[in-house]
Design a protein around this motif. Structure first.
Motif, PDB file in Angstrom:
ATOM      1  N   SER A 184      19.955  66.310  84.929  1.00 36.18           N
ATOM      2  CA  SER A 184      21.223  65.693  85.329  1.00 36.18           C
ATOM      3  C   SER A 184      21.302  65.619  86.847  1.00 36.18           C
ATOM      4  CB  SER A 184      22.374  66.533  84.789  1.00 36.18           C
ATOM      5  OG  SER A 184      23.593  66.175  85.410  1.00 36.18           O
ATOM      6  N   LYS A 198      24.115  65.648  88.477  1.00 35.63           N
ATOM      7  CA  LYS A 198      25.215  66.516  88.911  1.00 35.63           C
ATOM      8  C   LYS A 198      24.955  67.975  88.549  1.00 35.63           C
ATOM      9  CE  LYS A 198      30.243  66.984  88.164  1.00 35.63           C
ATOM     10  NZ  LYS A 198      30.787  67.185  89.512  1.00 35.63           N
ATOM     11  N   TYR A 199      24.420  68.214  87.361  1.00 33.75           N
ATOM     12  CA  TYR A 199      24.154  69.586  86.910  1.00 33.75           C
ATOM     13  C   TYR A 199      22.646  69.786  86.925  1.00 33.75           C
ATOM     14  CZ  TYR A 199      29.030  69.273  85.545  1.00 33.75           C
ATOM     15  OH  TYR A 199      30.389  69.100  85.559  1.00 33.75           O
ATOM     16  N   LYS A 248      20.355  71.145  84.052  1.00 34.63           N
ATOM     17  CA  LYS A 248      20.574  70.680  82.679  1.00 34.63           C
ATOM     18  C   LYS A 248      19.676  69.489  82.369  1.00 34.63           C
ATOM     19  CE  LYS A 248      24.210  73.436  82.317  1.00 34.63           C
ATOM     20  NZ  LYS A 248      24.257  74.624  81.441  1.00 34.63           N
ATOM     21  N   ILE A 262      18.841  66.266  80.482  1.00 36.43           N
ATOM     22  CA  ILE A 262      19.721  65.243  79.917  1.00 36.43           C
ATOM     23  C   ILE A 262      19.466  65.026  78.425  1.00 36.43           C
ATOM     24  CG2 ILE A 262      20.250  62.756  79.958  1.00 36.43           C
ATOM     25  CD1 ILE A 262      20.051  62.836  82.967  1.00 36.43           C
ATOM     26  N   LEU A 300      20.889  67.482  76.240  1.00 40.36           N
ATOM     27  CA  LEU A 300      22.336  67.665  76.474  1.00 40.36           C
ATOM     28  C   LEU A 300      22.612  69.088  76.973  1.00 40.36           C
ATOM     29  CD1 LEU A 300      23.864  65.781  73.389  1.00 40.36           C
ATOM     30  CD2 LEU A 300      23.878  64.997  75.761  1.00 40.36           C
ATOM     31  N   GLY A 301      21.724  69.597  77.807  1.00 42.20           N
ATOM     32  CA  GLY A 301      21.855  70.979  78.272  1.00 42.20           C
ATOM     33  C   GLY A 301      21.098  71.894  77.332  1.00 42.20           C
ATOM     34  N   ARG A 360      21.583  76.414  69.855  1.00 42.80           N
ATOM     35  CA  ARG A 360      22.252  77.539  70.488  1.00 42.80           C
ATOM     36  C   ARG A 360      22.966  78.414  69.462  1.00 42.80           C
ATOM     37  NH1 ARG A 360      23.830  72.600  70.745  1.00 42.80           N
ATOM     38  NH2 ARG A 360      25.975  71.958  70.593  1.00 42.80           N
ATOM     39  N   ALA A 398      29.611  69.911  69.334  1.00 41.05           N
ATOM     40  CA  ALA A 398      30.600  69.051  69.992  1.00 41.05           C
ATOM     41  C   ALA A 398      29.904  68.081  70.936  1.00 41.05           C
ATOM     42  CB  ALA A 398      31.612  69.907  70.748  1.00 41.05           C
ATOM     43  N   ARG A 399      28.914  68.569  71.686  1.00 41.57           N
ATOM     44  CA  ARG A 399      28.251  67.683  72.661  1.00 41.57           C
ATOM     45  C   ARG A 399      27.512  66.549  71.962  1.00 41.57           C
ATOM     46  NH1 ARG A 399      24.843  72.104  75.728  1.00 41.57           N
ATOM     47  NH2 ARG A 399      26.651  73.287  75.088  1.00 41.57           N
ATOM     48  N   ALA A 447      36.122  68.656  82.869  1.00 47.67           N
ATOM     49  CA  ALA A 447      35.296  68.446  81.669  1.00 47.67           C
ATOM     50  C   ALA A 447      34.109  69.404  81.617  1.00 47.67           C
ATOM     51  CB  ALA A 447      34.789  67.009  81.632  1.00 47.67           C
ATOM     52  N   HIS A 448      33.693  69.736  80.416  1.00 47.95           N
ATOM     53  CA  HIS A 448      32.483  70.522  80.201  1.00 47.95           C
ATOM     54  C   HIS A 448      31.288  69.727  80.721  1.00 47.95           C
ATOM     55  CE1 HIS A 448      29.315  72.506  77.621  1.00 47.95           C
ATOM     56  NE2 HIS A 448      29.995  73.557  78.024  1.00 47.95           N
ATOM     57  N   TYR A 449      30.290  70.421  81.246  1.00 47.30           N
ATOM     58  CA  TYR A 449      29.136  69.708  81.797  1.00 47.30           C
ATOM     59  C   TYR A 449      28.495  68.770  80.777  1.00 47.30           C
ATOM     60  CZ  TYR A 449      25.586  72.485  79.368  1.00 47.30           C
ATOM     61  OH  TYR A 449      24.792  73.046  78.406  1.00 47.30           O
ATOM     62  N   SER A 450      28.552  69.143  79.505  1.00 47.88           N
ATOM     63  CA  SER A 450      27.868  68.326  78.496  1.00 47.88           C
ATOM     64  C   SER A 450      28.539  66.965  78.299  1.00 47.88           C
ATOM     65  CB  SER A 450      27.748  69.086  77.176  1.00 47.88           C
ATOM     66  OG  SER A 450      29.017  69.283  76.598  1.00 47.88           O
ATOM     67  N   TYR A 492      29.641  65.172  80.808  1.00 47.05           N
ATOM     68  CA  TYR A 492      29.026  64.413  81.897  1.00 47.05           C
ATOM     69  C   TYR A 492      27.586  64.025  81.526  1.00 47.05           C
ATOM     70  CZ  TYR A 492      28.138  63.041  86.729  1.00 47.05           C
ATOM     71  OH  TYR A 492      27.845  62.324  87.859  1.00 47.05           O
ATOM     72  N   VAL A 493      26.856  65.019  81.025  1.00 43.85           N
ATOM     73  CA  VAL A 493      25.447  64.793  80.690  1.00 43.85           C
ATOM     74  C   VAL A 493      25.318  63.792  79.533  1.00 43.85           C
ATOM     75  CG1 VAL A 493      23.332  65.909  79.861  1.00 43.85           C
ATOM     76  CG2 VAL A 493      24.718  67.030  81.611  1.00 43.85           C
ATOM     77  N   ALA A 494      26.256  63.825  78.596  1.00 46.37           N
ATOM     78  CA  ALA A 494      26.224  62.868  77.477  1.00 46.37           C
ATOM     79  C   ALA A 494      26.373  61.438  78.006  1.00 46.37           C
ATOM     80  CB  ALA A 494      27.323  63.184  76.467  1.00 46.37           C
TER      81      ALA A 494
END
Lengths: 380, 380
Positions: free
Chosen positions: A243, A245-246, A249, A251, A254-255, A259, B87-88, B111-114, B116-118
C-alpha cells in the motif's frame, strides 16, 4: 417466528464415525495436534495476541513468521510464500496482480471452477485447453501448446494455469514440459496444487513454474478456509506490492489473510503433513489397488491409468442400471453407502462419481470395496 | 535444522485466563455453543458434507440457507446478505464490483486501513474526510459533505465509506445524515460496521445506506476469519453477479467463501449474539463508568464524550511520564498489566492506547481500573 427455530439448532455433524471418501475432505481431516490448537485458539482474532507489526506473517508467537518465511518456502521449494484465505483466493491474488485489460488466461479444461471464476473476477478472458475426452480426460502437452498458440493470435496472454491434479479425475499433467512451453511464450505459469500440496511432494522449481497454490482444508489437515501461495522471487514485487499509505500492508492480501484458528491448525498439522508426503508412494499404490478391485466389480476407473493419485473417477454402468429399476431410484447408492457408514459420494450419483481413499487403512479400503460388492450383489 | 524445531511447537495460548481488553478480541470470544460447534466441525471442508447445489449459502444441514437468507437479512435489516471471508473481503467485493476506471472512493479518515487498501486493490483513488482532530477526532456531516463536493470536482465518485464506529476512538458518526447527502450526489454508501454488527443494534434501512459489513471474529463471537455483508435488493445484480460459465457461482464470492468451521461457529453463536445486542445500552453505560473512573485517575478519554461505544481511546500523560523514568521504559505498562493478568494494550504504549471492556462484568471492570490505580500509585 423463524428466529426462535434457529435458536434450538445444535449443529451435530451427522457423518461422525463414518468412513469419509469425499475427495474434498480426506486430506483436510485435522491431526490431533491441530484439534488441540483449534480449541486453544478458537476465539475470534486470537492469533493477533502478540502481533506487534500489524502483519500476520510477522507474528513470532505462535511462530507464524518461521512457518511462512522458512518452513513453507522449503516445503514448496519456492522463494516466497504466503498464507491466504484459500487456494481460490490465492489464485485470484495472482491473476488480479498480473491482469492487463483485455488479457487472456490459458487454463486446462479440467480446472476447478474457481480458477475460471477468479479470471472472470479479474475481468480477463479464458481459453480452455481441451482434454482428450473419455476415458482418459488427459491434458496433453501438445494441446496446451496448441491453445497457447491459438490464444496468442487472439490477444495478450497474462497467465497459464495448470491444475495438478484436477479435482475430477485426479490426473497429473506433465507440468514441467507445459511450463517450458509457456516460458517460450514468456507466459508465467500458476500451478493449482489444491490436491497436491500436503499430499504429495511438490517442487515449484522442478516444475519450472512461477506460482504454486495449495489448500489447507483440502490437503493440509487444516480447519478451513485457508490456502498457501508460493512464488519465485521475481514476482514478489508485483503480487505482494504494498500500500502507498500503509507501507507494511500487502495490497492483494488486504493486509492480513487467515487471521484466526485456521492458521494455527495449519501450523499444528504441518509437521505431520511434511512427514506424510514422504509416504505418497504408498497412497498411490493403495489407490491402484482400490481401482483394480473396483474394476473387478465391473466399475471402470477413468482418467490416468495406472492412476497416480488418491482422487479417482469411476464409471459404473452396473450401478446405473440398478438405479433405473429400484424404488429409491438414483438415490439408492447414497442410501446403501450411508447405511454402511460410508460418506462422500454425492446423493443421486450412480453412473459417474469420484471419490478418494486418502489416509484410509487397507482395512477401511477393503470395507469400502466390500460395500460396493454387497450392494451390487444385493440388487443383482 | 529449522524443520526439527518446528516439530516441537505446541502452540499454547499464553493469554488464557487473562482479562482481555484488546478491542480486536472482546467481541470475538466464542460462546459455549460455538466452542462445541468448532470441535464438531473443525475438519477441513466439513461444512460441505451435505452440499448438493455447489453453493455454501444453499446448504440446508447445518442450516446455512436459513441463516444467510432469513436470519441475517433480518438482523441487519437489509434485503440480501452473504457470508464472506471477513469484513475487509466484503468491502473489497463491493468496491471491486462498483469500480470504474479512474474513480474515487470517499471515506472517513478514521477508516480501518483495510478500507483504504481495498480501494487501492480495486485501482481506485481515495479521498479522506478529515476528522476534527484532538481531542474528539469526530467525523462530521459537514466535513463529509465538503469532501464529497471537492472530490466530485476531481472525478467520478463510485462509493462513500463510513466507519461505524471506527476502530481507534470508537466514535459513532451520524451515518444517516451522511448517507442522505451521499444520496444527493447519487453516491452509494457502504457502512463498515466491524465493531457494530453483533455488538449494537443496526439497521441498514434506518441508516439509509446501501451496504453494511460486519466482522464475525471481531464482533459476532465467531472463529475467524469470517465476515457478513448486507445490501439493498438493487445491488444484488451487480455485487452478486454470476459466472457466465458456472451459472450458480457468484463471481465476487469466488463461488463459496467461509467454507469451514468459521461459518458453523458464527451460526452457533448467532442466537446469543442476537440477544446480546439488546443489552447494548448496558455496555455503553459500563463504558462511560469505566471512562469516568479512568479520568479520575488523570487518564483522559478521547473521542465522543459522553462515549457511545465500548471501544475507547485514552491519553495518559501520567503513565507516559513514568515510562520516561523507569528502567523498563515504555514497556513497563504492558508488563505491569501482564503481571496482573490483563492483556490487550499493545506492548510499548503508555501515552495513547485503546481498549475495550465489552462483555466484562463490573467486577472485572473494577479490577482493571484498580490495576491502573495501583500502577500509578506504585510509581508515584
Amino acid at each position: 417466528m423463524a428466529g426462535n427455530n434457529f435458536r434450538k439448532v445444535q449443529f451435530p455433524r451427522e457423518t461422525k464415525g463414518f468412513i469419509n471418501i469425499d475427495p474434498l475432505q480426506t486430506g483436510g481431516k485435522l491431526t490431533e495436534d491441530a484439534r488441540k490448537a483449534l480449541i486453544e485458539w478458537g476465539d475470534g482474532y486470537s492469533i493477533c495476541d502478540f502481533c506487534t507489526t500489524g502483519r500476520l506473517d510477522e507474528i513470532k508467537k505462535p511462530p507464524v513468521y518461521d512457518f511462512v518465511h522458512e518452513q513453507l518456502p522449503k516445503f514448496l521449494d519456492c522463494d516466497i510464500a504466503r498464507v491466504t484465505n484459500g487456494a481460490r483466493e490465492a489464485k485470484f491474488a495472482v491473476i488480479h496482480s498480473l491482469a492487463r485489460s483485455g488479457g487472456w488466461v490459458v487454463m486446462d479444461s479440467n480446472a476447478h471452477y474457481s480458477s475460471y471464476v477468479a479470471a472472470e473476477r479479474a475481468g480477463l478472458n479464458v481459453a480452455l485447453v481441451p482434454n482428450t475426452g473419455y476415458p482418459d480426460f488427459k491434458i496433453t502437452v501438445e494441446k496446451f501448446a496448441e491453445t497457447l498458440e491459438e490464444t496468442r493470435r487472439k490477444g495478450d496472454i497474462v497467465l497459464a494455469l495448470i491444475t495438478y491434479p484436477d479435482g475430477n479425475y485426479g490426473n497429473i499433467p506433465d507440468v514441467r514440459k507445459i511450463a517450458e512451453i509457456c516460458s517460450d511464450y514468456d507466459v508465467p505459469v500458476l500451478v493449482n496444487g489444491a490436491y497436491a500440496v500436503g499430499r504429495m511432494p511438490v517442487s515449484l522449481k522442478d516444475m519450472k513454474a512461477d506460482f504454486i497454490v495449495g489448500s489447507g482444508h483440502k490437503s493440509m489437515a487444516a480447519s478451513g478456509p485457508i490456502g498457501v501461495l508460493g512464488m519465485r522471487e521475481e514476482w514478489g514485487e508485483i503480487v505482494l506490492r504494498k500500500s502507498k499509505k500503509y507501507r507494511n500492508k500487502e495490497i492483494e492480501m488486504l493486509g492480513c489473510t487467515a487471521r484466526g484458528a485456521t492458521i494455527v491448525t495449519l501450523m499444528a498439522s504441518f509437521p505431520h503433513v511434511r512427514e506424510r508426503v514422504k509416504r505418497w508412494n504408498d497412497e498411490v499404490e493403495k489407490a491402484r489397488y482400490f481401482a483394480g478391485k473396483m474394476e473387478e466389480l465391473g466399475i471402470k476407473q477413468l482418467g490416468d491409468k495406472p492412476h497416480n493419485h488418491d482422487l479417482m473417477f469411476f464409471h459404473a454402468e452396473n450401478l446405473y442400471e440398478i438405479s433405473k429399476k429400484v424404488k429409491k431410484g438414483r438415490f439408492f447408492l447414497y442410501r446403501e453407502l450411508k447405511s454402511r457408514k460410508i460418506h462422500g459420494i454425492k446423493p443421486g450419483l450412480t453412473r459417474y462419481f469420484k471419490l478418494s481413499i486418502y489416509g484410509l487403512s487397507y482395512e477401511e479400503v477393503d470395507y469400502v470395496i466390500n460395500a460396493f460388492a454387497e450392494i451390487l450383489e444385493k440388487y443383482s
